[in-house]
Design an enzyme around this catalytic site. Structure first.
Site, PDB file in Angstrom:
ATOM      1  N   GLU A 423      -1.823  -3.739  -4.733  1.00 29.19           N
ATOM      2  CA  GLU A 423      -0.427  -3.900  -4.047  1.00 29.19           C
ATOM      3  C   GLU A 423      -0.579  -3.166  -2.837  1.00 29.19           C
ATOM      4  O   GLU A 423       0.655  -2.423  -2.333  1.00 29.19           O
ATOM      5  CB  GLU A 423       0.408  -3.158  -5.178  1.00 29.19           C
ATOM      6  CG  GLU A 423       1.261  -4.191  -5.959  1.00 29.19           C
ATOM      7  CD  GLU A 423       1.533  -5.195  -5.626  1.00 29.19           C
ATOM      8  OE1 GLU A 423       0.940  -6.509  -5.770  1.00 29.19           O
ATOM      9  OE2 GLU A 423       2.175  -5.491  -4.342  1.00 29.19           O
TER      10      GLU A 423
HETATM   11  C1  LIG Z   1      -8.558  -5.447 -10.292  1.00 32.12           C
HETATM   12  C2  LIG Z   1      -7.765  -6.223  -8.833  1.00 32.12           C
HETATM   13  C3  LIG Z   1      -6.493  -7.067  -9.058  1.00 32.12           C
HETATM   14  C4  LIG Z   1      -6.015  -7.650  -8.069  1.00 32.12           C
HETATM   15  N1  LIG Z   1      -4.790  -8.354  -8.133  1.00 32.12           N
HETATM   16  C5  LIG Z   1      -4.537  -9.055  -7.198  1.00 32.12           C
HETATM   17  C6  LIG Z   1      -3.501 -10.094  -7.144  1.00 32.12           C
HETATM   18  O1  LIG Z   1      -3.052 -10.305  -8.300  1.00 32.12           O
HETATM   19  N2  LIG Z   1      -3.083 -10.786  -5.924  1.00 32.12           N
HETATM   20  C7  LIG Z   1      -3.614 -10.538  -4.863  1.00 32.12           C
HETATM   21  O2  LIG Z   1      -3.270 -11.425  -3.773  1.00 32.12           O
HETATM   22  N3  LIG Z   1      -4.569  -9.568  -4.573  1.00 32.12           N
HETATM   23  C8  LIG Z   1      -4.901  -8.741  -5.841  1.00 32.12           C
HETATM   24  N4  LIG Z   1      -5.913  -7.868  -5.598  1.00 32.12           N
HETATM   25  C9  LIG Z   1      -6.321  -7.609  -4.093  1.00 32.12           C
HETATM   26  C10 LIG Z   1      -5.750  -6.424  -3.675  1.00 32.12           C
HETATM   27  O3  LIG Z   1      -4.481  -6.334  -3.239  1.00 32.12           O
HETATM   28  C11 LIG Z   1      -6.932  -5.954  -2.370  1.00 32.12           C
HETATM   29  O4  LIG Z   1      -8.193  -5.590  -2.918  1.00 32.12           O
HETATM   30  C12 LIG Z   1      -6.275  -4.947  -1.431  1.00 32.12           C
HETATM   31  O5  LIG Z   1      -5.149  -5.266  -0.856  1.00 32.12           O
HETATM   32  C13 LIG Z   1      -7.156  -4.392  -0.359  1.00 32.12           C
HETATM   33  O6  LIG Z   1      -7.913  -5.508   0.225  1.00 32.12           O
HETATM   34  P1  LIG Z   1      -9.158  -5.577   0.317  1.00 32.12           P
HETATM   35  O7  LIG Z   1      -9.846  -5.397  -0.889  1.00 32.12           O
HETATM   36  O8  LIG Z   1      -9.564  -6.872   1.292  1.00 32.12           O
HETATM   37  O9  LIG Z   1      -9.800  -4.292   1.261  1.00 32.12           O
HETATM   38  P2  LIG Z   1      -9.689  -4.080   2.808  1.00 32.12           P
HETATM   39  O10 LIG Z   1      -8.455  -4.893   3.493  1.00 32.12           O
HETATM   40  O11 LIG Z   1     -10.917  -4.654   3.371  1.00 32.12           O
HETATM   41  O12 LIG Z   1      -9.685  -2.547   2.778  1.00 32.12           O
HETATM   42  C14 LIG Z   1     -10.571  -1.545   2.898  1.00 32.12           C
HETATM   43  C15 LIG Z   1     -10.476  -0.300   3.279  1.00 32.12           C
HETATM   44  O13 LIG Z   1     -10.060  -0.284   4.410  1.00 32.12           O
HETATM   45  C16 LIG Z   1      -8.629   0.283   4.939  1.00 32.12           C
HETATM   46  N5  LIG Z   1      -7.872  -0.431   5.784  1.00 32.12           N
HETATM   47  C17 LIG Z   1      -7.897  -2.031   5.927  1.00 32.12           C
HETATM   48  N6  LIG Z   1      -7.125  -1.996   7.146  1.00 32.12           N
HETATM   49  C18 LIG Z   1      -6.720  -1.001   7.483  1.00 32.12           C
HETATM   50  C19 LIG Z   1      -5.773  -0.686   8.576  1.00 32.12           C
HETATM   51  N7  LIG Z   1      -5.142  -1.722   9.366  1.00 32.12           N
HETATM   52  N8  LIG Z   1      -5.552   0.707   8.553  1.00 32.12           N
HETATM   53  C20 LIG Z   1      -6.046   1.577   8.046  1.00 32.12           C
HETATM   54  N9  LIG Z   1      -6.790   1.350   6.810  1.00 32.12           N
HETATM   55  C21 LIG Z   1      -7.146   0.051   6.728  1.00 32.12           C
HETATM   56  C22 LIG Z   1      -8.080   0.126   3.408  1.00 32.12           C
HETATM   57  O14 LIG Z   1      -7.000   1.159   2.922  1.00 32.12           O
HETATM   58  C23 LIG Z   1      -9.102   0.343   2.515  1.00 32.12           C
HETATM   59  O15 LIG Z   1      -9.357   1.644   2.422  1.00 32.12           O
HETATM   60  C24 LIG Z   1      -6.470  -7.437  -6.659  1.00 32.12           C
HETATM   61  C25 LIG Z   1      -7.670  -6.490  -6.476  1.00 32.12           C
HETATM   62  C26 LIG Z   1      -8.155  -5.926  -7.645  1.00 32.12           C
HETATM   63  C27 LIG Z   1      -9.417  -5.006  -7.450  1.00 32.12           C
END
Ligand SMILES: Cc1cc2nc3c(=O)[nH]c(=O)nc-3n(C[C@H](O)[C@H](O)[C@H](O)COP(=O)(O)OP(=O)(O)OC[C@H]3O[C@@H](n4cnc5c(N)ncnc54)[C@H](O)[C@@H]3O)c2cc1C
Length: 564
Positions: A423
């Site tokens: 989220e």
């Molecule tokens: C169990 C689980 C359930 C989930 N359920 C859903 C769902 O139902 N629907 C859905 O759509 N998604 C879902 N997600 C996905 C979740 O919302 C994403 O994992 C999350 O938004 C982070 O994206 P990412 O994993 O690609 O991490 P990344 O975006 O790659 O982030 C990695 C790190 O970099 C930081 N970062 C990234 N961009 C920036 C920036 N611009 N400035 C500063 N810091 C930054 C982040 O804060 C984080 O610490 C789920 C994930 C999990 C693990």
């Protein structure tokens, strides 16, 4: 020790601390009288204690699994889902026209938190449905509403939100799923989505996916994104199920925790979808669901914290070391007292945010809307961070038994860890707070600080030490907020954003503890407020100092030096 939903705690907060009387005084929520609210909380508490809580360990030990293309949920989840649905808990906040109860968000949040403490893996399912119901109520056509909302509200069908793709996580604008008009008002949606919570399961008949995708020739970035409703089975006009859509589960993720919740990789192959909201207005429409879910995820953190605390307290009372049970040792008292004081703060912040959402709905006031918008990232991040910290402390209270899976202390920690990630990660929440939520030059923040200081002034005669500390903390936060809004270098703001958000939560927590002490002076509420204000509130000083350092030192080391 079995989980007990904290019904009385919610009653106290709603009746004495977070201003819920203002909500029930509005014509929109006049039905939510104290008696009705109490009855709702008691019923929800029973469901949590008797039906959901026994499934928490089962979900961990019998993870959701994919068998021949079909997802099987842990034993008992189907029965519990039906109990949630038939009790009306999916449609708590939904429009009565479609079978909902139109309860205020403050009550919905309380129930959601209790369900999270009882069984987080299962609670995600109703949370997703509530968010989707709200998004459809606001943005869908009348035909879609008439067909889908009664089924979703009754829990006959479930809901998902599909944003994330392998290359598009926090950067949602990078998504590449496509939607082609079919020429008959529907669209063919194609793409792969990952990490989709409850993407498939065996607890209900149909699954309604809200999917972000790009129409042909749409601009790059978030501006070019549209939102589509893609059902697993395409419903007939009378609501019976028709043909299976071309959407399938590719795999389920193997996760650190939350094993009972199926987290799916979903493949859409020209699946039939319906546009929700405006073309290229997908982010705005999805934000209705996301804001709902953000407050809900904060509550998930607090709910798990409550469960972990109850578990740790029970262990500490029984485990003897030295002459006494470990609960008598000062360091164990420190852990338990911190856990309890922070749970109260996180819960009260979440409910304060929910009250602001209710007041914004009921009055249409821009000030209440700004208050709700300001508090949402704080409630999400502080609630989830508290869940993680409390569950971690719960392991520590158990000593070696905390590291051994059979006590169950470790599961809380594994399960709740994701709440700071999904989220919108907590880093993204903090950036939202210092950028978008301060676009009003900090006005909404200053209005809140004025209220905090008025409360502290009022408390100065009866609780001088606590009142003075809260007043001083509020002034420090005000100065920091002034610095923040005058800082034009956004990266300097972002470098301090997480510390600023946490300091804001600390100060809010002090204020809300002070209100509890004022409402029930001389007893355990005052003692807990004293513990929080003396021991935990001072953290804001170090946090605000860090919040204003800027970004230069973070880039003081080159990438090569970081790697050396
Ligand atoms: C169990 C689980 C359930 C989930 N359920 C859903 C769902 O139902 N629907 C859905 O759509 N998604 C879902 N997600 C996905 C979740 O919302 C994403 O994992 C999350 O938004 C982070 O994206 P990412 O994993 O690609 O991490 P990344 O975006 O790659 O982030 C990695 C790190 O970099 C930081 N970062 C990234 N961009 C920036 C920036 N611009 N400035 C500063 N810091 C930054 C982040 O804060 C984080 O610490 C789920 C994930 C999990 C693990």
């Amino acid at each position: 020790m079995p989980y007990r939903a904290p019904v009385e705690e919610f009653s106290f907060l709603l009746n004495n601390v977070v201003g819920f009387d203002e909500v029930s005084a509005t014509s929109m929520f006049e039905a939510a009288s104290p008696d009705v609210t109490q009855a709702v909380l008691v019923e929800a508490g029973k469901l949590c204690d008797e039906v959901l809580a026994p499934l928490q360990r089962i979900g961990d030990m019998h993870p959701a699994r994919l068998e021949n293309g079909v997802v099987r949920t842990p034993p008992g989840f189907d029965v519990a889902w039906k109990a949630i649905a038939q009790g009306g808990w999916v449609g708590m906040a939904a429009d009565p026209e479609f079978g909902g109860m139109a309860l205020p968000m403050a009550v919905t949040s309380a129930v959601n938190e209790m369900m999270s403490g009882a069984c987080l893996s299962l609670q995600i399912a109703p949370l997703m449905a509530q968010g989707q119901i709200e998004a459809l109520q606001h943005h869908a056509s009348d035909e879609i509403k008439a067909l889908y909302l009664p089924k979703l509200t009754a829990g006959e069908w479930t809901a998902t939100m599909n944003l994330t793709e392998p290359q598009a996580g926090s950067d949602v604008g990078a998504l590449s799923s496509k939607a082609q008009p079919n020429g008959d008002g529907t669209y063919a949606v194609t793409g792969q989505k990952i990490y989709i919570s409850w993407g498939d399961h065996d607890v209900a008949d149909n699954i309604c996916h809200l999917v972000l995708a790009r129409l042909p020739d749409a601009p790059a970035g978030t501006k070019g994104i549209s939102l589509f409703l893609v059902p697993k089975f395409i419903p007939n006009a009378d609501g019976t199920l028709g043909a299976q859509n071309t959407v399938k589960v590719v795999s389920l993720e193997h996760k650190l925790g939350l094993h009972g919740s199926p987290t799916a990789v979903m493949q859409y192959d020209a699946a039939t979808g319906w546009l929700i909201g405006e073309k290229e207005g997908g982010m705005a429409a999805m934000f209705t669901m996301m804001n709902n879910a953000r407050l809900g995820v904060g509550g998930q953190g607090t709910g798990v914290a409550e469960a972990a605390y109850q578990h740790a307290l029970s262990y500490a009372r029984e485990r003897k070391q030295g002459k006494s049970a470990i609960v008598e040792h000062a360091d164990v008292r420190r852990m338990l007292g911190t856990m309890k004081a922070d749970i109260y703060a996180a819960r009260a912040i979440g409910l304060t945010c929910a009250v602001a959402i209710d007041m914004a709905h009921a009055t249409g006031s821009a000030d209440w809307q700004a208050r709700a918008a300001l508090l949402t990232p704080i409630a999400k991040a502080f609630g989830s961070d508290t869940g993680i910290a409390v569950a971690d402390a719960g392991i520590q209270v158990h000593g070696g038994m905390g590291f051994v899976e059979e006590t169950g202390a470790a599961q809380f920690s594994r399960d709740v860890r994701v709440t700071a990630i999904y989220e919108g990660t907590n880093g993204i929440q903090a950036m939202d707070l210092v950028a978008r939520k301060m676009a009003d030059n900090g006005e909404a923040a200053h209005r809140l600080l004025d209220e905090i200081e008025a409360c502290a002034e009022h408390a100065k005669t009866t609780l001088p030490e606590l009142a003075e500390a809260v007043w001083q903390a509020s002034e420090s936060l005000r100065e920091s907020t002034e610095w923040l809004v005058s800082e034009r270098d956004m990266n300097a703001r972002f470098a301090g954003a997480t510390c600023y958000l946490r300091a804001f939560a600390r100060v809010l927590g002090g204020y809300l503890h002070l209100k509890a002490a004022l409402a029930a002076p001389g007893g355990p509420r005052e003692a807990l407020a004293r513990l929080y204000i003396r021991r935990l509130l001072p953290e804001h000083i170090a946090l605000l100092a860090q919040a204003q350092i800027g970004a230069d030192d973070l880039y003081g080391l080159t990438l090569e030096e970081l790697a050396a």
